[in-house]
Design an enzyme around this catalytic site. Structure first.
Site, short mmCIF file in Angstrom:
data_model
loop_
_atom_site.label_atom_id
_atom_site.label_comp_id
_atom_site.label_asym_id
_atom_site.label_seq_id
_atom_site.Cartn_x
_atom_site.Cartn_y
_atom_site.Cartn_z
N VAL A 145 34.60 17.94 54.34
CA VAL A 145 33.53 18.35 53.43
C VAL A 145 33.89 19.65 52.71
O VAL A 145 33.72 19.76 51.49
CB VAL A 145 32.21 18.54 54.21
CG1 VAL A 145 31.12 19.09 53.30
CG2 VAL A 145 31.76 17.23 54.83
N ASP A 146 34.37 20.66 53.45
CA ASP A 146 34.59 21.98 52.85
C ASP A 146 35.61 21.95 51.72
O ASP A 146 35.35 22.46 50.62
CB ASP A 146 35.03 22.98 53.92
CG ASP A 146 34.01 23.15 55.03
OD1 ASP A 146 32.83 22.82 54.79
OD2 ASP A 146 34.38 23.59 56.13
N SER A 147 36.77 21.39 51.97
CA SER A 147 37.81 21.38 50.94
C SER A 147 37.39 20.49 49.76
O SER A 147 37.72 20.78 48.61
CB SER A 147 39.15 20.92 51.50
OG SER A 147 39.13 19.56 51.89
N GLU B 213 13.96 33.91 65.18
CA GLU B 213 14.96 33.01 64.59
C GLU B 213 15.27 31.81 65.46
O GLU B 213 15.88 30.83 64.97
CB GLU B 213 16.26 33.78 64.29
CG GLU B 213 17.07 34.22 65.51
CD GLU B 213 16.64 35.54 66.11
OE1 GLU B 213 17.45 36.17 66.81
OE2 GLU B 213 15.46 35.95 65.90
N CYS C 82 14.33 42.46 68.57
CA CYS C 82 14.80 42.71 69.94
C CYS C 82 15.48 44.08 70.02
O CYS C 82 14.82 45.10 69.95
CB CYS C 82 15.71 41.58 70.41
SG CYS C 82 15.91 41.54 72.21
N HIS D 117 12.42 36.92 69.58
CA HIS D 117 13.35 36.40 68.58
C HIS D 117 12.66 35.36 67.69
O HIS D 117 12.45 34.21 68.11
CB HIS D 117 14.57 35.76 69.25
CG HIS D 117 15.50 36.76 69.87
ND1 HIS D 117 16.55 37.33 69.18
CD2 HIS D 117 15.53 37.30 71.12
CE1 HIS D 117 17.18 38.18 69.96
NE2 HIS D 117 16.59 38.17 71.14
#
Length: 509
Positions: A224-226, A169, A79, A167
């Site tokens: 989840v992350d920690s 994506e 784009c 695009h």
């Protein structure tokens, strides 16, 4: 990393989506502002230029320095990126007679070109631009067109440079994944071997080398992350990692005890701290959402700091920072305007004078879950819905009291258990009950009641950046509503939130 793709960000809303789609092909990539990106080295296999809200014809349009890239690395403009490459290297971009937004179909495709291999005739693409390329640089040829956009895609005949006015994506470009695969495979020659397993292996080795015999402290949230960050660190340094799990009195019903026990079963060295009285007492009388967040954040920092100081020779603070947080802090427009404070354990590094280690800072949320699976972390952790750092403190609108905490915990417990019972929990990105600062008239038996209203929220999403409201079956909602009203004394009305993000946010505060 042995190989990577650089993505130069011009401020497009889709830039992170480009990165996610590249990584779906097991290719590591990094997003950098167009004005500040690393000098490409031998690890760089190709470069992608993102879209932008600007026009290349604007006075203040972003202009990158591509001297070290163009003609030296495979280069794909999307784009704005495609229009920039044309406009600044001998072509011309003009304002289109009609703004080109939405679905279109490629009526011409050069399917012999490496970028467009295996594309189907008349394939659907997504346009999103007000300008259009009216002429190309002398060395460029059209390789795809729509009925309305002559230069749908182009390629240089003298170097490995390409442009797409659509695009690839976004979901609406039906074969966008194929186009990106072609760029990564046929043009860049990527090995496509960046998998969760290789990430775990390389990250654990890097952590061992970086941390040595140093001790690390990490604040667990139950999310989840920690959890994944702690297991990666534990793999690398074992008992030299100490985790702290703080009960702020605003967790889900019985969550502190059950999650703490689960962490111990994972083999983590974890300290549980019940500071609920302190947090709740400090919140009494506060109604402003930002003030509530700051109170919760301040107390968390102080409690965490007190516990960490009891440990000997701690030199590092572990954090579950993930890639969207990193991108946000160095975005093309600078850090975003504050929408809400108290993200995870922000503020701790300055106060504690510890070095920071962030094992997940390269990953998106869905990648964190895949790495967790490679680490054999139980699905009970990996499939947990995101839960806000301030907990139920931002799901009780208005003043927080112990009675209101009880009400929302009980309602939320009924709600979440029902989603699991009816097989809906894993289909939802995030769900929770919100206690509203209003009361309504009801009738129970022969008595008139005047009690609180609970709003149920459930959304579907990939990463929380955008979200749609969850379409739960009416009979399930009916059952949940009935159970909450009958079993939670103090609530006599249940409503369901059908707002999407944007324009609404997932949480109400």
């Amino acid at each position: 990393m042995s190989e990577k793709i650089l993505i130069l960000d011009f401020g497009s809303q889709y830039t992170q989506l480009i990165a996610r789609k590249v990584r779906e092909h097991n290719v590591y990539c990094e997003i950098h502002p167009y004005s500040k990106f690393p000098e490409p080295d031998d690890s760089v296999k190709g470069v992608i230029l993102s879209g932008s809200p600007f026009s290349v014809r604007d006075k203040h349009a972003p202009i990158p320095d591509l001297d070290g890239i163009k003609g030296k690395f495979p280069l794909l403009g999307i784009c704005y990126g495609a229009q920039y490459l044309s406009h600044h290297y001998g072509g011309e971009v003009n304002q289109s007679d009609s703004r080109e937004y939405g679905r279109a179909r490629l009526s011409f495709i050069n399917t012999e070109h490496p970028l467009l291999l295996n594309l189907k005739s008349n394939t659907q693409v997504w346009m999103s631009h007000g300008d259009t390329i009216s002429s190309l640089p002398p060395d460029c040829d059209i390789i795809a067109s729509t009925d309305d956009v002559k230069v749908g895609a182009y390629a240089s005949s003298s170097e490995s440079t390409y442009g797409l006015q659509f695009h690839p994506e976004v979901y609406h470009t039906s074969e966008g994944k194929t186009i990106l695969f072609n760029f990564l495979d046929a043009i860049c020659g990527c090995a496509m071997d960046w998998t969760p397993e290789t990430f775990v292996e390389s990250t654990v080795n890097e952590l061992k080398a970086k941390l040595g015999d140093d001790r690390v402290v990490l604040g667990l949230s139950g999310g989840v992350d920690s959890t994944v960050a702690s297991i990666l660190l534990h793999r690398a340094i074992g008992p030299k990692l100490t985790c702290i799990f703080v009960d702020n009195g605003l967790l889900r019903k019985d969550e502190f005890d059950t999650v703490l026990e689960s962490y111990k079963e994972l083999g983590l060295n974890v300290i549980g701290v019940d500071a609920s009285e302190r947090f709740v007492d400090d919140l009494l009388g506060i109604t402003d959402p930002e003030a509530k967040r700051k109170s919760i954040g301040k107390n968390f920092i102080e409690v965490f700091d007190q516990e960490a100081k009891k440990l000997d020779n701690v030199k590092w603070l572990g954090q579950g920072t993930i890639y969207p947080d990193v991108i946000e802090s160095v975005s093309v427009n600078g850090p975003s305007v504050t929408i809400k404070s108290h993200h995870n354990v922000g503020g701790l590094p300055d106060k504690m004078h510890l070095k920071v280690v962030e094992p997940l800072r390269l990953l998106f949320k869905d990648e964190v879950r895949r790495v967790g699976k490679a680490l054999a972390i139980p699905s009970s952790f990996l499939k947990r819905h995101p839960f806000p750092g301030p907990g139920l403190g931002i799901r009780i609108l208005g003043e927080i009291t112990r009675e209101k905490i009880r009400l929302v915990q009980e309602a939320d417990d009924i709600y979440i258990k029902a989603l699991k019972k009816f097989g809906l929990y894993d289909r939802i990105w995030q769900a929770g009950a919100i206690l509203l600062p209003v009361q309504s008239v009801g009738v129970m038996g022969d008595e008139r009641t005047y009690e609180f209203v609970v709003a149920l929220r459930a959304v579907t999403s990939t990463d929380g950046m955008t979200a749609d409201w969850g379409h739960l079956p009416y009979e399930v909602l009916s059952k949940i509503s009935s159970d909450i009203i009958n079993k939670v004394r103090g609530i006599n009305r249940v409503v369901y939130d059908i707002s999407s993000k944007p324009p609404a946010t997932i949480e109400w505060e």
